[in-house]
Scaffold this motif. Sequence first.
Motif, PDB file in Angstrom:
ATOM      1  N   GLY A 134       0.790  -1.229   0.000  1.00 14.43           N
ATOM      2  CA  GLY A 134       0.000   0.000   0.000  1.00 14.43           C
ATOM      3  C   GLY A 134       0.817   1.271   0.000  1.00 14.43           C
ATOM      4  N   ALA A 135       2.140   1.153   0.063  1.00 14.18           N
ATOM      5  CA  ALA A 135       2.978   2.364   0.037  1.00 14.18           C
ATOM      6  C   ALA A 135       2.709   3.142  -1.255  1.00 14.18           C
ATOM      7  N   PRO A 136       2.506   4.465  -1.135  1.00 19.11           N
ATOM      8  CA  PRO A 136       1.992   5.237  -2.267  1.00 19.11           C
ATOM      9  C   PRO A 136       3.036   5.579  -3.322  1.00 19.11           C
ATOM     10  N   ASP A 164       2.406  -5.188  -5.451  1.00 19.59           N
ATOM     11  CA  ASP A 164       1.070  -5.014  -4.857  1.00 19.59           C
ATOM     12  C   ASP A 164       0.002  -5.388  -5.888  1.00 19.59           C
ATOM     13  N   LEU A 165       0.207  -4.958  -7.136  1.00 22.08           N
ATOM     14  CA  LEU A 165      -0.769  -5.297  -8.180  1.00 22.08           C
ATOM     15  C   LEU A 165      -0.702  -6.782  -8.533  1.00 22.08           C
ATOM     16  N   LEU A 166       0.503  -7.363  -8.464  1.00 23.48           N
ATOM     17  CA  LEU A 166       0.630  -8.807  -8.698  1.00 23.48           C
ATOM     18  C   LEU A 166      -0.235  -9.596  -7.713  1.00 23.48           C
ATOM     19  N   ALA A 167      -0.270  -9.164  -6.476  1.00 20.03           N
ATOM     20  CA  ALA A 167      -1.097  -9.869  -5.481  1.00 20.03           C
ATOM     21  C   ALA A 167      -2.565  -9.867  -5.901  1.00 20.03           C
ATOM     22  N   VAL A 168      -3.009  -8.729  -6.434  1.00 23.77           N
ATOM     23  CA  VAL A 168      -4.429  -8.602  -6.816  1.00 23.77           C
ATOM     24  C   VAL A 168      -4.743  -9.507  -8.009  1.00 23.77           C
ATOM     25  N   SER A 169      -3.895  -9.471  -9.044  1.00 22.87           N
ATOM     26  CA  SER A 169      -4.192 -10.285 -10.236  1.00 22.87           C
ATOM     27  C   SER A 169      -4.015 -11.773  -9.929  1.00 22.87           C
ATOM     28  N   PHE A 170      -3.012 -12.109  -9.129  1.00 26.29           N
ATOM     29  CA  PHE A 170      -2.827 -13.523  -8.764  1.00 26.29           C
ATOM     30  C   PHE A 170      -4.090 -14.050  -8.085  1.00 26.29           C
ATOM     31  N   SER A 171      -4.599 -13.290  -7.144  1.00 30.12           N
ATOM     32  CA  SER A 171      -5.755 -13.757  -6.386  1.00 30.12           C
ATOM     33  C   SER A 171      -6.994 -13.872  -7.262  1.00 30.12           C
ATOM     34  N   ALA A 172      -7.128 -12.971  -8.232  1.00 30.86           N
ATOM     35  CA  ALA A 172      -8.274 -13.049  -9.141  1.00 30.86           C
ATOM     36  C   ALA A 172      -8.138 -14.254 -10.072  1.00 30.86           C
ATOM     37  N   LEU A 173      -6.930 -14.469 -10.572  1.00 30.22           N
ATOM     38  CA  LEU A 173      -6.741 -15.516 -11.587  1.00 30.22           C
ATOM     39  C   LEU A 173      -6.717 -16.918 -10.988  1.00 30.22           C
ATOM     40  N   HIS A 174      -6.387 -17.020  -9.690  1.00 29.77           N
ATOM     41  CA  HIS A 174      -6.295 -18.352  -9.054  1.00 29.77           C
ATOM     42  C   HIS A 174      -7.256 -18.444  -7.866  1.00 29.77           C
ATOM     43  N   PRO A 246      -8.922   0.874  -2.529  1.00 29.53           N
ATOM     44  CA  PRO A 246      -9.366   0.380  -3.839  1.00 29.53           C
ATOM     45  C   PRO A 246      -8.635   1.035  -5.004  1.00 29.53           C
ATOM     46  N   ALA A 247      -8.177   2.269  -4.848  1.00 36.37           N
ATOM     47  CA  ALA A 247      -7.459   2.920  -5.952  1.00 36.37           C
ATOM     48  C   ALA A 247      -6.061   2.320  -6.110  1.00 36.37           C
ATOM     49  N   HIS A 248      -5.435   1.993  -5.005  1.00 34.56           N
ATOM     50  CA  HIS A 248      -4.078   1.419  -5.045  1.00 34.56           C
ATOM     51  C   HIS A 248      -4.121  -0.032  -5.537  1.00 34.56           C
ATOM     52  N   PHE A 249      -5.085  -0.785  -5.026  1.00 36.22           N
ATOM     53  CA  PHE A 249      -5.193  -2.209  -5.370  1.00 36.22           C
ATOM     54  C   PHE A 249      -6.272  -2.408  -6.430  1.00 36.22           C
ATOM     55  N   ASP A 250      -6.255  -1.578  -7.441  1.00 34.35           N
ATOM     56  CA  ASP A 250      -7.309  -1.568  -8.461  1.00 34.35           C
ATOM     57  C   ASP A 250      -7.222  -2.830  -9.345  1.00 34.35           C
ATOM     58  N   PRO A 251      -8.287  -3.626  -9.404  1.00 34.12           N
ATOM     59  CA  PRO A 251      -8.235  -4.858 -10.213  1.00 34.12           C
ATOM     60  C   PRO A 251      -7.969  -4.587 -11.690  1.00 34.12           C
ATOM     61  N   ALA A 252      -8.470  -3.472 -12.217  1.00 30.78           N
ATOM     62  CA  ALA A 252      -8.232  -3.173 -13.640  1.00 30.78           C
ATOM     63  C   ALA A 252      -6.746  -2.875 -13.869  1.00 30.78           C
ATOM     64  N   ARG A 256      -4.204  -5.042 -16.139  1.00 27.07           N
ATOM     65  CA  ARG A 256      -3.424  -4.340 -17.169  1.00 27.07           C
ATOM     66  C   ARG A 256      -1.939  -4.709 -17.041  1.00 27.07           C
ATOM     67  N   LEU A 257      -1.442  -4.656 -15.813  1.00 26.55           N
ATOM     68  CA  LEU A 257      -0.038  -4.998 -15.587  1.00 26.55           C
ATOM     69  C   LEU A 257       0.222  -6.467 -15.919  1.00 26.55           C
ATOM     70  N   HIS A 258      -0.715  -7.323 -15.562  1.00 25.90           N
ATOM     71  CA  HIS A 258      -0.555  -8.758 -15.847  1.00 25.90           C
ATOM     72  C   HIS A 258      -0.397  -8.982 -17.355  1.00 25.90           C
ATOM     73  N   THR A 259      -1.233  -8.328 -18.131  1.00 24.16           N
ATOM     74  CA  THR A 259      -1.190  -8.504 -19.590  1.00 24.16           C
ATOM     75  C   THR A 259       0.126  -7.974 -20.157  1.00 24.16           C
ATOM     76  N   ILE A 260       0.542  -6.809 -19.680  1.00 25.96           N
ATOM     77  CA  ILE A 260       1.829  -6.250 -20.140  1.00 25.96           C
ATOM     78  C   ILE A 260       2.972  -7.204 -19.792  1.00 25.96           C
ATOM     79  N   THR A 261       2.934  -7.734 -18.573  1.00 25.69           N
ATOM     80  CA  THR A 261       4.017  -8.627 -18.115  1.00 25.69           C
ATOM     81  C   THR A 261       4.074  -9.894 -18.953  1.00 25.69           C
ATOM     82  N   GLU A 262       2.911 -10.457 -19.239  1.00 26.70           N
ATOM     83  CA  GLU A 262       2.896 -11.662 -20.086  1.00 26.70           C
ATOM     84  C   GLU A 262       3.509 -11.357 -21.447  1.00 26.70           C
ATOM     85  N   GLY A 263       3.210 -10.173 -21.979  1.00 24.93           N
ATOM     86  CA  GLY A 263       3.775  -9.780 -23.272  1.00 24.93           C
ATOM     87  C   GLY A 263       5.284  -9.665 -23.211  1.00 24.93           C
TER      88      GLY A 263
END
Length: 270
Positions: A134-136, A164-174, A246-252, A256-263
């Motif tokens: 959550g560090a800004p 921080d965003l990886l945690a959010v996408s990981f939890s959604a995807l798994h 919610p703004a920091h840990f935004d699922p969108a 977005r980061l997940h897709t960029i990283t996969e690329g």
Amino acid sequence: MSTAVISGGTDGIGRALADVYLRRGHEVVVIGRSRAKGDAFVAAGGDRAHFLPVDLRRVGEVRRLVDHLAERFPAIDALVLGARFCSSRRVVTPDGFESNFALFYLSRFLLSHGLAPSLGRAADPVVLNFGGAGAPNAVRWDDLQLAHGYHGVRAMGHAARLNDLLAVSFSALHAELGVRYVLNHPGVVVTSFAGEYDAVTAAQVEQLKVTGKSVATSVAQILPYLDAGEDRVTAVHEGVRRPLDPAHFDPADAMRLHTITEGLLARAPR
Ligand SMILES: NC(=O)c1ccc[n+]([C@@H]2O[C@H](COP(=O)([O-])OP(=O)(O)OC[C@H]3O[C@@H](n4cnc5c(N)ncnc54)[C@H](OP(=O)(O)O)[C@@H]3O)[C@@H](O)[C@H]2O)c1
């Protein structure tokens, strides 16, 4: 038997957590680059202590590590993502990634997702990632690898934000696997502060070694969150649970980061 896998487990907080899990009777795998430190861990820990020497900045090495761990340990109870190396100079790996981005973010992305099936087979699996919790820090979407305005300490803060965003996408995807993902910002802790520093930063690091808390204190602050919890993502700052803004840990943003990283990873050498 339970299993803990710890990147950066040869030193600092990771090593201390490795010792905790060993005392609890786990199989413990530590990952680092130093054979001397890894061998010392194995010598002190006995049959359940394992060391895998891997340069986690290299995508191919991380992928081989994931395959090896998945085959050797069908169920993984705890995955700790703690390897770091702060470089005052911007370094690009042979894979073409800025080295801190590769180590602090990409290796954690690959280990998290690659070992998700193994985590899913454990009774109460947990991932501990030393992110920003959550560090800004703003995400630099147009320059994720800090080609402009690079600074070693800022690069680590930025990569922590990505985790921080990886945690959010990981939890959604798994979601179906029931893995708890704990983000920890430990504050200043007296460790090896692995890195190559310019003179100014080196002096600051020496000061941190005077003012920081002990590794034992840091471990005591995070262990309760590893041992139990209800939520898929938990953010902890120096032992205190932080609400998920919610703004920091935004699922969108996370997707977005997940897709960029996969690329980016798709273009990395196999
Ligand atoms: N200490 C603090 O004040 C502080 C503050 C905020 C956040 N954190 C976070 O807490 C986590 C643990 O930090 P720490 O200070 O305890 O660690 P540390 O003592 O600096 O140790 C770093 C670890 O990373 C490993 N490592 C470095 N480069 C590597 C590479 N290329 N491939 C594989 N392993 C590599 C090292 O292994 P080898 O030596 O074997 O290569 C070592 O085990 C990190 O994520 C850090 O960012 C720490």
